[in-house]
Design a protein around this motif. Sequence first.
Motif, PDB file in Angstrom:
ATOM      1  N   PRO A 150      36.883  31.957  42.121  1.00  0.00           N
ATOM      2  CA  PRO A 150      38.053  31.209  41.647  1.00  0.00           C
ATOM      3  C   PRO A 150      39.280  31.518  42.528  1.00  0.00           C
ATOM      4  CG  PRO A 150      37.019  32.468  39.855  1.00  0.00           C
ATOM      5  CD  PRO A 150      36.350  32.882  41.112  1.00  0.00           C
ATOM      6  N   VAL A 151      40.212  30.582  42.583  1.00  0.00           N
ATOM      7  CA  VAL A 151      41.409  30.738  43.432  1.00  0.00           C
ATOM      8  C   VAL A 151      42.173  32.031  43.117  1.00  0.00           C
ATOM      9  CG1 VAL A 151      43.335  29.453  44.428  1.00  0.00           C
ATOM     10  CG2 VAL A 151      41.628  28.247  43.053  1.00  0.00           C
ATOM     11  N   ASP A 152      42.266  32.372  41.818  1.00  0.00           N
ATOM     12  CA  ASP A 152      43.065  33.555  41.449  1.00  0.00           C
ATOM     13  C   ASP A 152      42.316  34.863  41.709  1.00  0.00           C
ATOM     14  OD1 ASP A 152      41.204  33.114  39.468  1.00  0.00           O
ATOM     15  OD2 ASP A 152      42.575  33.572  37.805  1.00  0.00           O
ATOM     16  N   VAL A 153      41.086  34.752  42.219  1.00  0.00           N
ATOM     17  CA  VAL A 153      40.340  35.945  42.640  1.00  0.00           C
ATOM     18  C   VAL A 153      40.346  36.017  44.168  1.00  0.00           C
ATOM     19  CG1 VAL A 153      38.040  36.987  42.737  1.00  0.00           C
ATOM     20  CG2 VAL A 153      38.888  36.051  40.574  1.00  0.00           C
ATOM     21  N   ALA A 154      40.285  34.843  44.786  1.00  0.00           N
ATOM     22  CA  ALA A 154      40.323  34.785  46.252  1.00  0.00           C
ATOM     23  C   ALA A 154      41.590  35.448  46.764  1.00  0.00           C
ATOM     24  CB  ALA A 154      40.248  33.337  46.709  1.00  0.00           C
ATOM     25  N   ASP A 155      42.648  35.366  45.980  1.00  0.00           N
ATOM     26  CA  ASP A 155      43.978  35.805  46.391  1.00  0.00           C
ATOM     27  C   ASP A 155      44.705  36.299  45.148  1.00  0.00           C
ATOM     28  OD1 ASP A 155      46.257  35.909  48.094  1.00  0.00           O
ATOM     29  OD2 ASP A 155      45.440  34.116  49.117  1.00  0.00           O
ATOM     30  N   PHE A 156      45.075  37.554  45.124  1.00  0.00           N
ATOM     31  CA  PHE A 156      45.708  38.060  43.893  1.00  0.00           C
ATOM     32  C   PHE A 156      46.780  39.082  44.229  1.00  0.00           C
ATOM     33  CE2 PHE A 156      43.175  41.983  44.122  1.00  0.00           C
ATOM     34  CZ  PHE A 156      42.056  41.561  44.834  1.00  0.00           C
ATOM     35  N   ARG A 157      47.684  39.291  43.281  1.00  0.00           N
ATOM     36  CA  ARG A 157      48.768  40.251  43.489  1.00  0.00           C
ATOM     37  C   ARG A 157      49.216  40.796  42.147  1.00  0.00           C
ATOM     38  NH1 ARG A 157      51.770  37.954  47.302  1.00  0.00           N
ATOM     39  NH2 ARG A 157      49.993  36.695  47.868  1.00  0.00           N
ATOM     40  N   ASN A 158      49.943  41.909  42.166  1.00  0.00           N
ATOM     41  CA  ASN A 158      50.452  42.412  40.889  1.00  0.00           C
ATOM     42  C   ASN A 158      51.824  41.809  40.603  1.00  0.00           C
ATOM     43  OD1 ASN A 158      52.084  43.778  42.646  1.00  0.00           O
ATOM     44  ND2 ASN A 158      51.650  45.834  41.854  1.00  0.00           N
ATOM     45  N   SER A 159      52.268  41.954  39.376  1.00  0.00           N
ATOM     46  CA  SER A 159      53.521  41.294  38.983  1.00  0.00           C
ATOM     47  C   SER A 159      54.721  41.965  39.655  1.00  0.00           C
ATOM     48  CB  SER A 159      53.654  41.310  37.457  1.00  0.00           C
ATOM     49  OG  SER A 159      53.439  42.624  36.986  1.00  0.00           O
ATOM     50  N   ALA A 160      54.610  43.249  39.956  1.00  0.00           N
ATOM     51  CA  ALA A 160      55.730  43.960  40.596  1.00  0.00           C
ATOM     52  C   ALA A 160      55.888  43.575  42.061  1.00  0.00           C
ATOM     53  CB  ALA A 160      55.507  45.474  40.484  1.00  0.00           C
ATOM     54  N   GLY A 161      54.902  42.880  42.613  1.00  0.00           N
ATOM     55  CA  GLY A 161      54.995  42.469  44.016  1.00  0.00           C
ATOM     56  C   GLY A 161      54.768  43.620  44.990  1.00  0.00           C
ATOM     57  N   THR A 162      54.079  44.664  44.552  1.00  0.00           N
ATOM     58  CA  THR A 162      53.837  45.810  45.447  1.00  0.00           C
ATOM     59  C   THR A 162      52.394  45.858  45.940  1.00  0.00           C
ATOM     60  OG1 THR A 162      53.334  47.166  43.525  1.00  0.00           O
ATOM     61  CG2 THR A 162      55.592  47.260  44.366  1.00  0.00           C
ATOM     62  N   ALA A 163      51.536  44.987  45.370  1.00  0.00           N
ATOM     63  CA  ALA A 163      50.124  45.039  45.770  1.00  0.00           C
ATOM     64  C   ALA A 163      49.569  43.636  45.894  1.00  0.00           C
ATOM     65  CB  ALA A 163      49.321  45.827  44.749  1.00  0.00           C
ATOM     66  N   VAL A 164      48.729  43.448  46.911  1.00  0.00           N
ATOM     67  CA  VAL A 164      48.145  42.134  47.154  1.00  0.00           C
ATOM     68  C   VAL A 164      46.703  42.318  47.622  1.00  0.00           C
ATOM     69  CG1 VAL A 164      49.132  42.122  49.489  1.00  0.00           C
ATOM     70  CG2 VAL A 164      48.443  39.967  48.472  1.00  0.00           C
ATOM     71  N   GLY A 165      45.858  41.359  47.283  1.00  0.00           N
ATOM     72  CA  GLY A 165      44.461  41.508  47.677  1.00  0.00           C
ATOM     73  C   GLY A 165      43.775  40.167  47.876  1.00  0.00           C
ATOM     74  N   THR A 166      42.681  40.191  48.636  1.00  0.00           N
ATOM     75  CA  THR A 166      41.836  39.003  48.766  1.00  0.00           C
ATOM     76  C   THR A 166      40.392  39.425  48.514  1.00  0.00           C
ATOM     77  OG1 THR A 166      41.478  39.362  51.127  1.00  0.00           O
ATOM     78  CG2 THR A 166      43.318  37.932  50.522  1.00  0.00           C
ATOM     79  N   LEU A 167      39.636  38.512  47.935  1.00  0.00           N
ATOM     80  CA  LEU A 167      38.225  38.784  47.688  1.00  0.00           C
ATOM     81  C   LEU A 167      37.429  37.527  47.979  1.00  0.00           C
ATOM     82  CD1 LEU A 167      35.875  40.520  46.513  1.00  0.00           C
ATOM     83  CD2 LEU A 167      36.488  39.617  44.272  1.00  0.00           C
ATOM     84  N   ASP A 168      36.449  37.658  48.856  1.00  0.00           N
ATOM     85  CA  ASP A 168      35.583  36.517  49.126  1.00  0.00           C
ATOM     86  C   ASP A 168      34.146  36.932  48.836  1.00  0.00           C
ATOM     87  OD1 ASP A 168      34.878  33.963  49.950  1.00  0.00           O
ATOM     88  OD2 ASP A 168      34.412  34.670  51.976  1.00  0.00           O
ATOM     89  N   VAL A 169      33.448  36.107  48.094  1.00  0.00           N
ATOM     90  CA  VAL A 169      32.038  36.371  47.818  1.00  0.00           C
ATOM     91  C   VAL A 169      31.235  35.129  48.154  1.00  0.00           C
ATOM     92  CG1 VAL A 169      30.308  36.908  46.064  1.00  0.00           C
ATOM     93  CG2 VAL A 169      32.551  37.990  45.933  1.00  0.00           C
ATOM     94  N   ARG A 170      30.198  35.317  48.965  1.00  0.00           N
ATOM     95  CA  ARG A 170      29.277  34.209  49.231  1.00  0.00           C
ATOM     96  C   ARG A 170      27.874  34.658  48.864  1.00  0.00           C
ATOM     97  NH1 ARG A 170      30.496  31.820  55.118  1.00  0.00           N
ATOM     98  NH2 ARG A 170      28.907  30.368  54.355  1.00  0.00           N
ATOM     99  N   ARG A 171      27.216  33.906  47.999  1.00  0.00           N
ATOM    100  CA  ARG A 171      25.833  34.218  47.636  1.00  0.00           C
ATOM    101  C   ARG A 171      24.904  33.816  48.775  1.00  0.00           C
ATOM    102  NH1 ARG A 171      26.316  36.758  42.600  1.00  0.00           N
ATOM    103  NH2 ARG A 171      24.237  37.255  43.352  1.00  0.00           N
ATOM    104  N   GLY A 172      23.743  34.479  48.811  1.00  0.00           N
ATOM    105  CA  GLY A 172      22.728  34.067  49.771  1.00  0.00           C
ATOM    106  C   GLY A 172      22.108  32.731  49.364  1.00  0.00           C
TER     107      GLY A 172
END
Lengths: 266, 266
Positions: free
Chosen positions: B32-54
């Motif tokens: 989902p879009v909010d998992v591909a790209d996420f951050r905390n509310s304080a704006g101090t942390a950011v992350g990306t996650l990509d998963v592709r199944r075989g």
Amino acid sequence: QVTLPSLAHREVARALAAEAAAAVPLLPSAVPVDVADFRNSAGTAVGTLDVRRGEPASSIDFMLHSSLHCKVPNGAIDITSVLIFLNALTDAPHFLMEFIQGSPTSMVVILDLLPRKDLALHPEYLQKYYEHTHLDKQREKIEELPQTRPYRSPSLFVRSACSPTAVSVTIDCGQGGEGTLEEIVCGHLASAVKEVLQIWLHSCARDTSEMEEAEREIMIKRDQVVRSKSIEVDLTANLPRMFGPDVSGHIIAEIRKTFGVQLQEA
Amino acid sequence: QVTLPSLAHREVARALAAEAAAAVPLLPSAVPVDVADFRNSAGTAVGTLDVRRGEPASSIDFMLHSSLHCKVPNGAIDITSVLIFLNALTDAPHFLMEFIQGSPTSMVVILDLLPRKDLALHPEYLQKYYEHTHLDKQREKIEELPQTRPYRSPSLFVRSACSPTAVSVTIDCGQGGEGTLEEIVCGHLASAVKEVLQIWLHSCARDTSEMEEAEREIMIKRDQVVRSKSIEVDLTANLPRMFGPDVSGHIIAEIRKTFGVQLQEA
């Protein structure tokens, strides 16, 4: 004729073996005279091997204590081992200690409680014998010494058989460091070795475990593989070079008997 | 708003993930879009996650690629992971790479082909995937660098799950060593990572194994334990601190789904 030189590490091993022997139920020593004490015909290598089986109905399989000394072109190599292996009444780890001293200023130390189950499959086993016992603290204390660096066995199998808390280090005190090495051996090393033995005596030596039959069978098979491979890696690779084929064949046969991994042709 | 800073290690991971994705059969990205790209509310942390199944019927379970950046009082921590896990059609090792950069001059590197069998019980498996592939040479090349020292995971379980050839090091270039670290990352580290991927692609990715049903069952159970424990040790211990309970809960649920280790209550 060459004799076993007295060495600080050998004294530490002797004291440890005596302490263990006083604490676990062992039968008297049971090796032939020519195995208890052996040498090569050239007079450049000498060794002792003592094996005591555990008392019947105890969980102790055997205690093995060996010392080897072999002259090499630029000095000598001294190897001392104490192994205390348990039988299938328990799945508790074995005790293993090995010192390999290649010069008066440096040596390799391997000290571990050898796991008998796959730790990645059995986190509860890891927790019981390794986390709750704080075994890793002993490794940390040794690795904190500035003279130590990690030792990686060239055998991937040996590395795989050890626990994640295994002490596996080279202690190197550099030129002129004979006194420093002796101090470390009699100080830090002796106390780590004692502590690990205490942990083993307390958590493993008197343990008997309820196991399902299928689990016990896997453990017995694993034990056999570890015993056979360690003889292959450790002894059959090194003893013949030191003692020649006849003497080493005789000693290896005795160790195979102790380990319960006799060759088909033996 | 905080963004993922560009870092040499992140570029190495991106190139590696692209190379892997071109070589193994993967479905399109499915988070989902909010998992591909996420951050905390304080704006101090950011992350990306990509998963592709075989792809269906392939031995690839999934490829996961994640990047985290989190400001901390004295700087920031950046964690980048690429995992390529196989399914039960094969017992070949998984690919695992993790970079944890705690400062511009130092980072932890974990790089391994994660075994899926008990190596002490299966020396033929050790031989096939670890000895014959000369995987240990890559570890040696990295450990030869004067800036590296061994890294021991505080988790004994993580240490137990790794192979004896795992690269697990801290690279520390000391004060003023920003340029040196970048050179090592783009040079030695990038090439070791590529080599290990090549070994994995060649020996593991396309492998299917004949297994007895009992063996496959043990492997599946072992895989589940390793996956659950690594989520527990790695993510549930760290993500909530970085992203707060809501965001991290959402991300961890997605990773559990990928790993096939959903909680009862989920």
